[in-house]
Design an enzyme around this catalytic site. Structure first.
Site, PDB file in Angstrom:
ATOM      1  N   CYS A   1       0.811  -1.220   0.000  1.00  0.00           N
ATOM      2  CA  CYS A   1       0.000   0.000   0.000  1.00  0.00           C
ATOM      3  C   CYS A   1       0.843   1.269   0.000  1.00  0.00           C
ATOM      4  CB  CYS A   1      -0.944  -0.004   1.207  1.00  0.00           C
ATOM      5  SG  CYS A   1      -0.160  -0.444   2.770  1.00  0.00           S
TER       6      CYS A   1
ATOM      7  N   HIS B   1      -3.115   6.447   4.448  1.00  0.00           N
ATOM      8  CA  HIS B   1      -1.676   6.577   4.690  1.00  0.00           C
ATOM      9  C   HIS B   1      -1.190   7.938   4.181  1.00  0.00           C
ATOM     10  CE1 HIS B   1      -1.575   2.519   5.863  1.00  0.00           C
ATOM     11  NE2 HIS B   1      -0.882   1.964   4.893  1.00  0.00           N
TER      12      HIS B   1
END
Lengths: 348, 348
Positions: free
Chosen positions: A132, A252
Site C-alpha cells: 500500500c 496513509h
C-alpha cells in the site's frame, strides 16, 4: 467497459478489511461479472455477504474453488497465496495477489497501472499488487521521473492501522475508548500480530510495521525500497524509507523528499506536471491551507499530493506530502484496476 | 546545588500547558527558590496553584511584577514576551523565554545546555529556549557532529497536540469522544488557533504546524531549520523539515535522515557515541522490538533515540528515530535546565 462479456471473478479473503473493499470496488466500477465467488478460511466460511443486492455465501477455499475462475483477487495473507495461487493458475485463472508472496519474483509483474501497465503483458498467471505505501508514492513519483528524471527518494510514512487488518482497527477503537474512560487495556495485535511484543497504538506512534530485518530496516521499509525500484524499472534509484504506524483508522500519508535530474526546476514545475497526471489530485494551496489529509482521502480512489516545495539547500531537491486510502488505491482499487487493465489490453 | 542561596523566580504563563510543567519541574529539581511569582493574563489571574505544598495566587503580569525577580521563565506567547521581556530585564531579571519572539535575534543566545551551554555567557538579559521539535533533534545530532562531522539533515516530525497548548489537548479529547460516539463536532483550534481554517485532528494527520511562509514551508519548519543552524553554530548545515501534527497528546517523534563527514562509518559507531551522550537514552534493539515511542517518553526529561541504521545507498547517510516529551525537554525542562546552567556558570 462492455457488460455483455462477463468474467467469473473470485475474491479470496472476502471477509477481510481489503476483501470487503474489493467487493465494494467491483460493485462501484460495474465490473463485468458473470459469476462471483467469495472465498475464505474455514473460520469465516458460511458468512453471508451482499453483492449487487444478492446474498452470496462465503465458501472455504480449496484448489477446486478456482475451477472456471477467470480472475482471482487474493488478499488473505502471503502463506495462503503461496498455497492457492499455483492451484488457481493451474486451473486457468489469472491471480492478482495483494500479498507480498510473489512481489519480488522475477517472473511476476508488480503493477501500478498509472506507472507500468505494460508489464502486465509479461504475466505468467500471477500478477502482484504492490504494498500500500509503495503504490501511492510511485503514482506521485512517476510523472516527476518522466518529466525531470529522478535520482533519490527519502520517505517517512504516517500509516493507518487498517493496513494491518480488521483486528488492528478494532484494537485502535477499543484502546482509544479504554484510555478515554480511564480503563485498563492490553495491546494484543499491533505493531505486528505475529511478533513477540505488542504496544499501545492509541495516542501513540510506533516506528515498526512488519518484522525487522538484519540490516535494521523493517520488512515494510524494505518492501517500499525494493518494490519502488522494480515498479519504476530503476534498479539504480536511491530509496530509503522509515515506516511508522499511527492512531489513524484509514489513509496513509507520506513525507517524501526527492531529487530530480533537471537543474533549476521550481516547485511550480512539479505542480504543473502532477496537476494533469493520471490518478492524482493536486491539493496544494498553502495560503488557503489546502493540503491532503487522510480524513479527507478515505473512500476515494485518488492519490492526493500537496505541500510541494523546493528544498532550501539542494537545487535538485524537493519535498511533497502524499496521501491515499490504503485500502483502495493501496490495495482493493489497485487490484481491480489491474483487472480492468487486463481486459483493456485483451489479456484476459 | 545549594539550597542556602535562593532566587526569586517568576513564571509568566503559569496556567498554560508549559507553565504547569515549569512549576512541576522547579519542584522536582528542588530549584533554589527564595520566592516564587506566578504570573498570567488578566483572564487567568486569581487562579490558585500549589507550589511545594503551599497555595500561590496567580497574579496579572505588569511591568512591576518583575521588581526583585532574578530569573523569569516566560511561556505566554510571543507577543506577551515582546511586551514584558524588556521590562523584566530593565528591572534586573534574566528572562528565559520559551516563545519564538527573540530566538533569531543576534543578541540573544538560543540554548540547549547539552549543545551550547557556553553561549549563555553572551547573554544580555534575554535567553531564548528553542522550539520543542528543534531541541530534541539537536540533542541527538550534536554528539554525532562532534564525533563524525555533519553535513545534511532531513527531518519529518510526528508532533503531539500539547505543543499547541491546553485548548488543543482539550480539542483532541473532545473530538475523539465525539467520533467514537458518532456525534458531530466542529474543529476550532488546530492546526493553528489564529489561522483561517480548522481541521479534524482525531484519527487524522495534519501537515501544518504554525502558519505558512511565502516559500511554502510552515513557520514551524523554518524554525527547525534556522534554530538548528544557530544552536549548532553551523550556518552552512543543510537542513530541511516537514512538520506534521498528529492525534497524540504529548511526545514528539522525529524521523531524521542525516549525513556525516566521516567515510565508512557503521550504525554501531553512531550507537556507541549516543549511548554515552548527555541527555540521551539509547533505545535501539530491533530484535527485541526496542525503540522509542511517545507513550513511553511522557513525563521524562530525556531524549530517546533508536532505529539507528545506515542508509543502503549513501555511505555517509544514516537514519534515526528521536522521541521526547515536548513539554519537558522540548520546553519546561530545557528552560529550567538553562536556569540551572546560569547558576552553575555563576551568571546569575
Amino acid at each position: 467497459m462492455s457488460i455483455s462479456k462477463g468474467y467469473h471473478v473470485a475474491v479470496l479473503g472476502a471477509t477481510g478489511a481489503v476483501g470487503q473493499q474489493m467487493i465494494k470496488t467491483l460493485e462501484k466500477r460495474e465490473f463485468p461479472i458473470k459469476k462471483i465467488s467469495f472465498l475464505s478460511s474455514a473460520r469465516s466460511a458460511g458468512t453471508v455477504l451482499k453483492f449487487r443486492g444478492e446474498d452470496v455465501v462465503v465458501e472455504e477455499a480449496t484448489p477446486d474453488s478456482f475451477n472456471g475462475v477467470d480472475i482471482a483477487l487474493f488478499s488473505a495473507g502471503g502463506s495462503i497465496s503461496k498455497i492457492f495461487a499455483p492451484e488457481a493458475v493451474k486451473r486457468g485463472a489469472i491471480v492478482i495477489d495483494n500479498t507480498s508472496a510473489y512481489r519480488m519474483d522475477e517472473d511476476v509483474p508488480l503493477v501500478v497501472p498509472e506507472v507500468n501497465e505494460q508489464d502486465l503483458k509479461l504475466h505468467k498467471g500471477i500478477i502482484a499488487n504492490p504494498n500500500c505505501s509503495t503504490i501511492q508514492m510511485v503514482v506521485a513519483l512517476e510523472p516527476i521521473r518522466k518529466a525531470f528524471g529522478l535520482s533519490k527518494v527519502i520517505v517517512s510514512t504516517y500509516q493507518a492501522v487498517s493496513g494491518s487488518g480488521t483486528a488492528a482497527i478494532q484494537e485502535l477503537h477499543e484502546q482509544t475508548k479504554a484510555i478515554i474512560h480511564g480503563e485498563p487495556f492490553e495491546p494484543q495485535v499491533l505493531p505486528v500480530k505475529g511478533d513477540k511484543k505488542h504496544y499501545q497504538i492509541a495516542f501513540n506512534a510506533v516506528p515498526q510495521i512488519d518484522k525487522f530485518m538484519d540490516n535494521g530496516f523493517t520488512f515494510e521499509e524494505v518492501k517500499m525500497i525494493n518494490e519502488t525500484k522494480k515498479i519504476m524499472h530503476m534498479p539504480e534509484l536511491k530509496v530509503a524509507a522509515t515506516c511508522v504506524r499511527l492512531p489513524i483508522e484509514t489513509g496513509h500519508s507520506e513525507s517524501v523528499y526527492f531529487e530530480v535530474e533537471r537543474e533549476g526546476l521550481t516547485a511550480t514545475g512539479i505542480q504543473e506536471v502532477l496537476s494533469s497526471a493520471a490518478g492524482i489530485v493536486l491539493e496544494d494551496n498553502p495560503s488557503e491551507q489546502i493540503y491532503p489529509m487522510p480524513a479527507n482521502a478515505v473512500g476515494k480512489n485518488d492519490v492526493f499530493v500537496g505541500r510541494i516545495r523546493k528544498d532550501l539547500d539542494e537545487d535538485k531537491g524537493f519535498h511533497m506530502w502524499v496521501v491515499s486510502d490504503n485500502l483502495l488505491k493501496g490495495a482493493a482499487w489497485n487490484s481491480v484496476q489491474i483487472a480492468e487493465s487486463l481486459i483493456n489490453l485483451g489479456l484476459v
